[in-house]
Design an enzyme around this catalytic site. Structure first.
Site, short mmCIF file in Angstrom:
data_model
loop_
_atom_site.label_atom_id
_atom_site.label_comp_id
_atom_site.label_asym_id
_atom_site.label_seq_id
_atom_site.Cartn_x
_atom_site.Cartn_y
_atom_site.Cartn_z
N SER A 194 0.67 -1.14 0.02
CA SER A 194 0.13 0.05 -0.16
C SER A 194 0.99 1.31 0.05
CB SER A 194 -0.90 -0.10 1.13
OG SER A 194 -2.05 1.08 1.04
N GLU A 318 -9.38 -5.32 -4.29
CA GLU A 318 -8.65 -4.29 -3.58
C GLU A 318 -9.41 -3.35 -2.82
OE1 GLU A 318 -5.54 -3.83 -3.06
OE2 GLU A 318 -4.37 -4.22 -4.83
N HIS A 414 -7.58 -5.95 -0.15
CA HIS A 414 -6.03 -5.01 -0.02
C HIS A 414 -5.74 -5.65 1.33
CE1 HIS A 414 -3.84 -1.52 -0.65
NE2 HIS A 414 -3.89 -1.16 0.80
#
Length: 521
Positions: A194, A318, A414
């Site tokens: 990330s 995600e 995610h």
């Protein structure tokens, strides 16, 4: 009680612990505490110490909301400006040669997170790969990504890109000291997830980071998270206004205010910006023409980024992690209203082309997929296209989800690939996630992911089963049961996003910001 183990670094002796086959050293200072006159300045060298420094436990997390510094069900890590520390996990078994080093950069939107998270400990990865795992803290929010240099005075200067400079300082520490832990300073792979993956690609465009690492892995990278001086100045001005300061009093206020005041000001400015412009994060590295000469993707396209082998990819689902909550860091364009605002000012034909690539739009699921692709897939593919012209590039998509995550509607969301990267299948977390089945599947995918990451860290290339990405073949390794190679995966979406510029390329944040500040104050 676990026995201790002492290592002599260039700054002094550090005492860690022996824990189930590895040595662990926690919260070793890699730079001087950025407090007092060093607040908002580039990191400075550590003052060497005499005697033995206890590094058997974690100390502070970087300044952030205390609620986000949770590292256990009942454990919240203290937050402080004094948090520039690094952690080392190293196998204790004898080695015949220096071990490869993997340096992890945590995520958290550049505003929260800590290297003390149990997931990041790296024991299983270190033992399986016979390598050393390092993790770091770096300054967050306004402390790390507010560019207050315009408010500098002769008596009180401020530097840009403090968080990025911290990451470089941590990598310099690795170069100086990792050999003492059995590591090879000539074989360092940086990896992050990330915002940590955005940091990875930014380091690839940072001249000061040259030769500090030799390969890079970016997991779910918002790779275009960088902005120019105008946007950086606007964010800084908003922070100053929220602090109740003026142009004339800004330097004194920044230098002397309570750290929590500065944190809160930065958090409010971020919240206002992300609400107004979904997908935009104002606390990101600044393209200042000096420390960071250009954006990561522009540097890759020009061939001026460090030409190291790169693994970069995304997860299939995600944005499901962000779609159910409304925190500032989660204001992605995952619903029609936010998607409309995301495309404000864009060519209507481009917007129509993107929407047409998502069958069933504006159904909630397709809107969520669009938001995830806008934030992660779009810049990741741009990075693949650019970097693959100059250095080996490998693209992946992580599709595997345990049944529990599927039933909860998250899927391969995610950060879920980190369950495999760090090998949690036999931990309490792994057992909880696979309580409804999928233990075998998670174990299989973990073995596949780790085998590729370890091969890459050892040799600068994954296993032969993973072909390079080029703009001619566009091959992607899809991690699932079974794992497979796909050609031009989701081509329609790739083509639809091809000419779309992200929100960080738009100058200005919000004409209505001053009104919001008045309400907040």
């Amino acid at each position: 009680m676990a026995s201790t183990i002492d290592i002599e670094t260039q700054d002094g002796t550090v005492r860690g612990t022996r824990e189930r086959g590895v040595g662990r050293w926690r919260s070793i200072p890699y730079a001087a505490p950025p407090v007092g006159e060093l607040r908002l300045r580039a990191p400075q060298p550590v003052t060497p110490w005499s005697g033995v420094l206890d590094t058997t436990r974690f100390r502070n997390a970087a300044m952030q909301n205390k609620a986000t510094a949770r590292i256990g069900l009942r454990t919240v890590q203290p937050v402080s400006e004094d948090a520039l520390t690094i952690n080392v996990t190293a196998p204790l078994r004898p080695a015949t040669a220096p071990r490869p080093v993997m340096v992890f950069i945590h995520g958290g939107a550049y505003i929260f997170g800590t290297s003390a998270m149990g997931l990041y400990g790296g024991r299983q990865l270190a033992l399986r790969g016979d390598l050393i795992v390092v993790s770091m803290n770096y300054r967050l929010g306004a402390f790390g990504y507010g560019d207050f240099s315009r408010y500098s005075t002769a008596e009180r200067p401020f530097d840009s890109n403090c968080g990025l400079r911290d990451q470089v300082a941590a990598l310099e520490w690795v170069q100086r000291n990792i050999a003492a832990f059995g590591g090879d300073p000539d074989n360092v792979t940086i990896f992050g997830e990330s915002a940590g993956a955005a940091a990875v690609v930014t380091l690839m465009a940072t001249p000061a980071a040259k030769d500090l690492f030799h390969a890079a892995i970016a997991e779910s990278s918002p790779a275009d998270w960088a902005h120019g001086p105008a946007a950086a100045d606007e964010f800084a001005a908003q922070c100053i206004e929220l602090l109740g300061a003026t142009e004339q009093t800004a330097a004194e206020t920044l230098a002397n205010c309570d750290p929590e005041q500065l944190r809160r000001a930065g958090a409010k400015a971020i919240r206002f910006a992300m609400t107004d412009r979904p997908g935009y994060m104002p606390a990101v590295p600044t393209v200042d023409g000096n420390y960071l000469p250009t954006t990561p993707i522009e540097a890759m396209a020009a061939g001026t980024a460090h030409r190291v082998p790169l693994i970069i990819g995304t997860n299939r689902d995600e944005a499901t992690l962000f779609s159910r909550r409304n925190k500032p860091s989660e204001q992605l364009p995952t619903c029609p209203d936010r998607i409309d605002r995301y495309f404000d000012g864009s060519d209507p034909d481009i917007k129509a082309r993107v929407l047409a690539a998502y069958s069933g739009y504006p159904a909630p699921g397709t809107a969520i997929n669009l938001g995830g692709d806008a934030t992660f897939l779009r810049p990741t593919l741009a990075a693949c296209d650019a970097h693959s012209a100059y250095a080996p590039t490998y693209n992946y998509r992580y599709d595997y989800a345990p049944k529990l995550l599927q039933r909860m509607g998250f899927g391969a969301t995610h950060a879920s690939e980190m369950l495999a990267v760090f090998g949690v299948v036999d931990t309490p977390l792994g057992r909880a996630l696979t309580a409804g089945g999928s233990r075998r599947g998670l174990r299989l995918v973990t073995e596949q992911v780790q085998a590729q990451w370890i091969s890459f860290a050892r040799h600068g290339r994954p296993l032969p089963s993973w072909p390079q990405y080029t703009t001619q073949t566009r091959r992607t390794l899809v991690f699932d049961t079974p794992t497979r190679v796909a050609h031009d995966l989701d081509r329609a979406r790739r083509v639809a996003w091809r000419d779309v510029t992200g929100p960080h390329e738009v100058a200005g944040i919000s004409d209505g910001f001053s009104d919001e500040v008045e309400k907040a104050i």
